[in-house]
Design a protein around this motif. Sequence first.
Motif, short mmCIF file in Angstrom:
data_model
loop_
_atom_site.label_atom_id
_atom_site.label_comp_id
_atom_site.label_asym_id
_atom_site.label_seq_id
_atom_site.Cartn_x
_atom_site.Cartn_y
_atom_site.Cartn_z
N GLY A 1 65.55 39.50 39.92
CA GLY A 1 64.52 38.87 39.10
C GLY A 1 63.89 39.77 38.06
N SER B 1 63.25 38.59 34.52
CA SER B 1 62.24 37.54 34.41
C SER B 1 60.83 38.11 34.22
CB SER B 1 62.26 36.65 35.66
OG SER B 1 63.50 36.01 35.81
N SER C 1 58.83 40.87 40.65
CA SER C 1 60.11 40.20 40.42
C SER C 1 60.72 39.52 41.64
CB SER C 1 61.13 41.21 39.87
OG SER C 1 61.47 42.18 40.85
N PHE D 1 61.38 35.74 42.09
CA PHE D 1 62.37 35.10 41.24
C PHE D 1 63.78 35.17 41.84
CE2 PHE D 1 58.91 36.15 38.36
CZ PHE D 1 58.80 34.99 37.61
#
Length: 233
Positions: free
Chosen positions: A66, A69, A219, A222
């Motif tokens: 993640g 993101s 993160s 995600f």
Amino acid sequence: MAGGSSTGQKSFLKNMSWILIGNIIHAVCSFLINILLARVLTTNDNGLINYASSWIAFYNAIAMFGINSVINKYTTDDVNTSNSFLSTAIVFRLLSGAIGCALVVGTVAFVNPSEKDVLMVSAIQSLAIVFAAGDTLVYWFRFKKEANIVAGLRMIAFFCSAIVKMFALIVARNIYLYTAGVVLESLLFSILLVMKYRKAYVSHVVFKIEKLKQILSSSYPFVFSAILATIYG
């Protein structure tokens, strides 16, 4: 104030336009190339590539953790501060990508113990998980409103990859070379991004555990959504 606001808005719109244009051109060219290659690929070759891609997409979702993101959250106008986060993220993705490659090979070898071609195609294609680590820098160039650079470098990598893939199928008729051509796009794109970044901004690499902890603390949620989206796809 009004002039500065207007200039900033124009710069933002120009940057967004390049992101949109770059994505559209890449998608259209990929579509056209895939149509051409689909006429050359055998049903068995298509099956091999798609099967390997399924496992790679799954483990890549985990290996990315993640990070892409949330990396914008740690990108600022302070180049050195941003570099510490970007470098740390890239190094971590290289390490997690290597683990992801090993998991792909291990999984395919376990599920298909007697399928040499499946294992070889999966092993070669899984290298894209590692090579894609450099695409973290895409978010830096977008932050600096230089999305045109990203679009240009991506198209260079794409066309070089397309040439190799077409040669592999039309001339060499070698599925392994074709798979290497698929991976080449990720490798070349990352190399070009890193070269441009080092030349224009910072040349040194910094890896800091405390920066990694900050990134991962934001993160990790995600990862689950990425895995579920991959499974659904």
